[in-house]
Scaffold this active site. Structure first.
Site, short mmCIF file in Angstrom:
data_model
loop_
_atom_site.label_atom_id
_atom_site.label_comp_id
_atom_site.label_asym_id
_atom_site.label_seq_id
_atom_site.Cartn_x
_atom_site.Cartn_y
_atom_site.Cartn_z
N GLN A 108 -4.45 -5.29 7.02
CA GLN A 108 -5.39 -6.13 6.56
C GLN A 108 -5.26 -7.54 7.30
O GLN A 108 -5.99 -8.53 6.72
CB GLN A 108 -5.11 -6.25 5.13
N ASP A 155 3.15 -4.58 8.21
CA ASP A 155 1.91 -3.58 8.01
C ASP A 155 0.86 -4.80 8.25
O ASP A 155 0.50 -5.34 7.39
CB ASP A 155 1.79 -3.04 6.74
N CYS A 196 -4.87 2.53 -3.67
CA CYS A 196 -3.59 3.07 -3.03
C CYS A 196 -2.45 1.84 -3.29
O CYS A 196 -1.79 1.60 -2.36
CB CYS A 196 -3.65 3.11 -1.57
N LYS A 213 -10.34 -0.60 10.59
CA LYS A 213 -10.52 -1.91 9.81
C LYS A 213 -10.91 -2.77 10.44
O LYS A 213 -10.97 -4.11 9.99
CB LYS A 213 -9.33 -1.99 9.02
N HIS A 263 0.64 -1.13 -0.24
CA HIS A 263 -0.11 -0.12 0.06
C HIS A 263 0.95 1.43 0.09
O HIS A 263 2.07 1.11 0.46
CB HIS A 263 -0.88 0.18 1.26
C1 LIG Z 1 -2.26 -2.77 3.77
C2 LIG Z 1 -2.63 -1.46 4.12
N1 LIG Z 1 -1.58 -0.78 4.54
C3 LIG Z 1 -1.78 0.54 5.10
C4 LIG Z 1 -3.16 1.05 4.76
C5 LIG Z 1 -3.34 2.47 5.47
O1 LIG Z 1 -4.28 2.40 6.61
P1 LIG Z 1 -4.64 4.00 7.07
O2 LIG Z 1 -5.31 4.55 6.01
O3 LIG Z 1 -5.66 3.54 8.11
O4 LIG Z 1 -3.81 4.55 7.60
C6 LIG Z 1 -4.14 0.27 4.27
C7 LIG Z 1 -5.47 1.04 4.14
O5 LIG Z 1 -6.30 0.60 3.10
C8 LIG Z 1 -3.88 -0.94 3.76
O6 LIG Z 1 -4.68 -1.84 3.15
#
Ligand SMILES: Cc1ncc(COP(=O)(O)O)c(C=O)c1O
Length: 422
Positions: free
Chosen positions: A211, A208, A375, A234, A131
């Protein structure tokens, strides 16, 4: 909500009854079919009520007052931290930092650890499936320090190319920053192997977990992860709160990222001394009520059981592949359903109709999916597409909703076939 012991099928109807928004009827009287859970999830009454109760009965600023209300809200805020600690099996509460989300957690590591520890002769290893939140902070670190950012490619099947990983990992690698689960492909990365190999070369690993923490058990001690980042929204919690877990010796050695109130032990006109963990990384008034809401979401997750949730999502994913596969002209991105999380990204052949048109037409039937690059632009480029449509599942979704998605997609297909003929 009924408790479901680990591994038993979910009582989805009683779960759905806890989520007021899921009974919403949209435009033209169509019921909402919410399949955009990888973007954000919905909240059960228990989470909403925990936040309402806090505002109505217990709210004041934390760690500051010597008054009764402040003690109450501080206790609730720290209880939420303990719930997070237990969820990810962190050794201590001091290693659990509340942030505003995954993005803020990763940026904290990039600035605080990165600026102090890397230079032009070092490398950060990321993957092609990250992401933007786990790419851009490293590009910015490269601009500040000269560190090189290398990336592990993704195979045609949507898994990580582990041979390439082995080739890229070297003594120059200071950090591997990797998602546990791809938000586009649903691929589940082999973290055990990655962390063991990274540690053998002396590299740290940031996971990270945006998900994965909401859907599977993540145990930071069993994994031996150095950092873990995830978001409350999430996992049925509110937006505006997230978590950074870091091993104590790393967090202890890192300078604070943001400066201000709460993160100090002492301030003089010519300097300051930082506070102990975790306050050192929680400058300013923290997301008090969102953190308490996240604690309530963790209670809910535990009552349902993460194993049961994972099983339910696997069933829906396999069913979605089966039902959507019958349309014939869909292309799926990512590994087969048995090897992935509850995320199904797809496009029609030649991307006609375009993913945005699909999402708009599905919306007319009440079906909410995401369309675009999610993203993850480099990943879409790797698959030579600029956009996909994505259905993503959570504990409250049903096979009947997958049927509605498949029916609505069949309708989209017909409309475009007619347009092409006409
Ligand atoms: C794999 C992953 N990393 C990071 C993020 C970023 O999360 P946030 O927007 O809650 O900071 C997302 C959000 O879709 C994600 O799917």
């Amino acid at each position: 909500m009924n408790q479901s012991p680990s591994g038993t099928p979910l009582d989805v109807e009683s779960i759905r009854a806890d989520f007021p928004i899921l009974s919403k009827v949209l435009h033209d009287g169509v019921p909402l079919v919410y399949l955009d859970n990888a973007a954000t999830t919905q909240r059960p009454r228990q989470v909403i009520q925990a936040m309402v109760d806090t505002y109505e009965q217990h709210y004041a600023n934390v760690h500051r007052g010597i008054h009764w209300l402040s003690d109450q809200s501080t206790d609730l805020y720290e209880e939420a931290r303990e719930k997070v600690r237990a969820l990810i099996n962190a050794p201590s509460r001091e290693e659990v930092v509340f942030t505003t989300g995954t993005t803020a957690s990763i940026n904290t590591v990039a600035h605080s650890w990165g600026d102090a520890n890397v230079g032009p002769s070092d490398e950060i290893l990321v993957t092609e499936m990250e992401h933007h939140s786990n790419l851009v902070p490293w590009h910015q670190l490269a601009q500040r320090t000269g560190v090189a950012v290398r990336h592990v490619p993704v195979t045609d099947q949507g898994t990580l190319d582990m041979e390439a990983f082995d080739g890229l990992l070297s003594e120059r690698t200071r950090l591997v920053a990797i998602t546990a689960v791809s938000n586009v492909l649903g691929s589940i990365n082999p973290l055990d192997e990655i962390i063991t190999k990274a540690h053998a070369t002396g590299a740290l690993v940031l996971v990270d977990g945006a998900q994965s923490v909401p859907h599977q058990t993540i145990d930071v001690q069993a994994l031996d992860a150095d950092f873990l980042a995830f978001s409350g929204h999430k996992m049925m919690g509110p937006s505006g709160v997230g978590v950074l877990y870091g091993r104590r010796e790393l967090l202890d050695a890192m300078p604070p990222f943001l400066g201000g109130g709460s993160m100090i032990r002492r301030v003089r006109l010519d300097g300051y001394e930082p506070a102990d963990l975790p306050a050192k990384f929680e400058a300013g008034t923290p997301p008090i009520v969102p953190a308490i809401g996240l604690g309530a979401a963790i209670d809910y997750l535990n009552a349902v059981g993460l194993d049961s949730i994972a099983r339910h999502e696997h069933d829906l994913t396999a069913y979605a592949h089966q039902q959507l596969g019958q349309l014939g002209s869909l292309r799926f991105l990512g590994p087969p359903p048995a090897e992935k999380s509850g995320i199904v990204s797809f496009l029609f052949e030649n991307n006609r109709p375009h993913a945005h048109d699909i999402a708009q037409l599905l919306d007319r039937q009440g079906v909410a999916v995401r369309a675009g690059h999610h993203c993850a632009m480099p990943l879409h480029k790797r698959f030579k597409v600029n956009a996909t449509a994505r259905a993503s599942f959570y504990l409250y979704n049903t096979r009947a909703e997958v049927d509605q998605l498949a029916e609505a997609l069949a309708g989209v297909q017909q409309v475009f076939r007619r347009r092409r003929r006409g």
